[in-house]
Design an enzyme around this catalytic site. Sequence first.
Site, mmCIF file in Angstrom:
data_model
loop_
_atom_site.group_PDB
_atom_site.id
_atom_site.type_symbol
_atom_site.label_atom_id
_atom_site.label_comp_id
_atom_site.label_asym_id
_atom_site.label_seq_id
_atom_site.Cartn_x
_atom_site.Cartn_y
_atom_site.Cartn_z
ATOM 1 N N ASP A 1 -6.924 -3.261 2.944
ATOM 2 C CA ASP A 1 -5.776 -4.142 2.677
ATOM 3 C C ASP A 1 -5.968 -5.538 3.264
ATOM 4 O O ASP A 1 -5.233 -6.465 2.907
ATOM 5 C CB ASP A 1 -4.498 -3.534 3.272
ATOM 6 C CG ASP A 1 -4.190 -2.161 2.720
ATOM 7 O OD1 ASP A 1 -4.199 -2.016 1.496
ATOM 8 O OD2 ASP A 1 -3.952 -1.235 3.510
ATOM 9 N N ASP B 1 0.859 -1.173 0.000
ATOM 10 C CA ASP B 1 0.000 0.000 0.000
ATOM 11 C C ASP B 1 0.908 1.239 0.000
ATOM 12 O O ASP B 1 2.085 1.141 0.354
ATOM 13 C CB ASP B 1 -0.879 -0.030 1.259
ATOM 14 C CG ASP B 1 -1.854 1.127 1.317
ATOM 15 O OD1 ASP B 1 -2.266 1.593 0.244
ATOM 16 O OD2 ASP B 1 -2.196 1.554 2.429
#
Length: 876
Positions: free
Chosen positions: A623, A343
Amino acid sequence: MESYKKTAKEVLENLNVDPNVGLNDDEVKTSREKNGANSFGSSEKVSLLKRIWDAVTEPMLILLLVAGAITVAVNVANYMRGEEYNFIECIGIFVAIGLSVVITVVTEGKSAKAFEALNKINEDTLVKVIRNGEAQYVTQGEIVVGDILLLETGDKIVADGRLIQTQELNVDESTLTGESEHVTKNEDFVGDDGTQVADRVNMAYSGCFVSGGTAKMVVTAVGKDTEFGQIAGELSTVDQSTTPLQEKLDRMGKMIAILGIIAAVVVLGIQIWQMRADLNFSTVSEAFITSIVLIVAAVPEGLPTIVAVSLALNIIKMTRENALVKKMVACETIGCVNIICSDKTGTLTENKMTVRKFYANDELLEPDQLRDEFIVQNCAINSNANLSKEEDEFTFIGNPTECALLVGLEKSGFDYEDIRNKYEELKTFAFSSQKKRMTRIVKIDGKIMAYMKGSPGKILHRCSNVDEAKEKELTELMQSFQEQAGRLIGFAHKELGSYNDESEEVVENDFVFDGFAVISDPVSDDVYDSLAKCRKAGIEVKMLTGDNIVTATAIANELHLLGEDGVAVEAKDIDEMSDEELIEALKRIRVIARSTPMIKMRVVKLLKGEGNVVAVTGDGINDAPAIKHADVGIAMGIAGTEVTKEASDIVLLDDSFTTIVKAVKWGRGIYENFKRFIQFQLTVNVSSVVVIIVSIVAGFKSPFTALELLWINIIMDGPPALTLGLEPMRENLFDRKPTKRNENIISKKMFARIMLNGVFISAVCLVQYFTDFLGAGKDGSTTVIFTMFVLFQLFNAFNCRELDTTPMYKNILKNKLMLGVFLLVLAIQFVITQFGKPVFGTVGLSMATWGKMIVVALSVVIINEIIKLGMRIVKK
């Protein structure tokens, strides 16, 4: 119903609800029955017995169970025949089985815990709704599709919904989309099929927070049907995939078991053939027991135990490096990673908007160099944000962009609260996504001033002090910052002679342009060096972010992620691709902007399917699915959500990308140590099997009794192997490419060394057995072979410390524990040889014989060093 593609009126008509009246009690009940409750439900729990059964039926544990059963059979048979027996080995094996099962069962349940954490997030939150024509509060669990919610600053959004009315509404969607900037919502927007979640500004999503403004919203999805609920569904499913280490150990275990059984059957057949003239129950039983002992010698039954203990000890060491390992095998798997899907926000960047530059009076200034009075007052006055300061750290309260500007003032020595105390607000023309500007009219120091801030392009068009040439110059300068992931905020002011509640159109003209600020979410300081180490180690880093393509590309360029042939794409560009097309595209894709949880998870699964070992890092709920399905899921311990941490295998206690690199190095070191003790153990197994088979084929009895062979297994499967598993890491671990998922844990070089040393040790022991060249005599012959065999293995442990051509003496003092274990086992063997006759049937040997045995056993080290020297010379 894809509400983002419909107008608010159409959505309300489809749901048959009046926004001013809401649902009545009967309609609430009907909606709940039709669309479900606002909870994620519960996944089917796996019973404790089933979890134990799954742990016991792991291939390596089955191997251990077989070895345990065989050992029990040998000792029971010996007991029944009145011969030597020892059930301590049996107990040790089954204790190892029990420990392994307990560890597996305890470390399981990660999915259930993550699911429960997701379901419990603020489950008792009170929500303001309109029902029966009145505003009232209900718990979030009572919300149903069709409810009209009233949102205001600070509220947590508890269901997905279509916005009906908004007033300066800004929403923090970072946990869902990964977008670092708060999203300005617009109820008039209507999307299409290609509109990603992050771009649906007419929608509000469960799990996000209102950072500013107010709104009225009609609920369109609850519970498992929300975007948040789909993530919950992914977390509740059980991932049956195995790690690369498990796959390799399974393959090796099956191969060794098959070869051991084949060898045992062959030996049994040979023995029966040799005894064909005198076959009876006793002779056949003896041959059968010998074959069973051979399997015990062939199977490295201590391997699972050594692996578990080695991993457990290394977990403790990794925790000291700020990597908290939740799943034991992950501390090794991380070393095999060849792709890291990271990320951006909070992982590669700090997730804190920061002023990089101020532009004022025709010059660029550092954040602490601002002196322009009008920009200072604009930042302080024309803002609804606040800061909370503890020591040198600022906590943002309100819009992150406005907070960043306030921090910039503080760094320049201005107290924004003092400035605010000096003015009287007369009027505010609020920011909107259409205008992209905000103006506040105040009375300060006896003057009436109007301060405007917003998109520089919008601000410039309302200023009279900037000519065409200057505007072009400023535009080019600002564009260069935008290409570097900078967000620009323009400033302008105007002194009013008076203010009599004139309209926005009247006031917002003929302003004086003061300058602009460049704001961005800065890359963490340690990331540059860490990414360079990843490239050196052959690890590819892909950035999967919720940010827009411009910001994502700028950050990728800053970090040199794209390289020469890498590309950045948006999620919508790959959403319609088939798996085959995406697999091919992923070879060049380095950045995926506007990534959704489902896109991230799909990418991870496809990469794993191609044989890659994939790690996923992140901090947000968006995520969590990808983190859970990765070979190694890595969560941020400070900024990460509880859901993400629960779904992960490793939690970074310092939120540093550098810690990931350290973990990779630890993982590679652990994997090399596995190879060291596997090489050591298999050499023991090969040499013992060869000695037994050749002896029997030659018409001799096995030189080792069952008890001696079991003793060899105990000491060789224990401390010496364990010390190899704790060998200090070598400095050149990042000089090689990652280990492939399908690569055999026993490399060609390892196999050659195992066979060379195994055959050499076997040959020397057999020559002694057949010729007695050490002069032990008939009584001491088997004792010498037994003792010399143990000495050979102890010295060979030093060979196993180096997997390449490095001289053995170079690192000999780096593993002092191994030197201590060597001396300890040598002392125990001395005691067994000299005084173990009642149990082992050994006879005491002279010191001269001990000296000769040590010199002969040392030859295995000398031969290896000669071969390595030759290889180094050839390599030069």
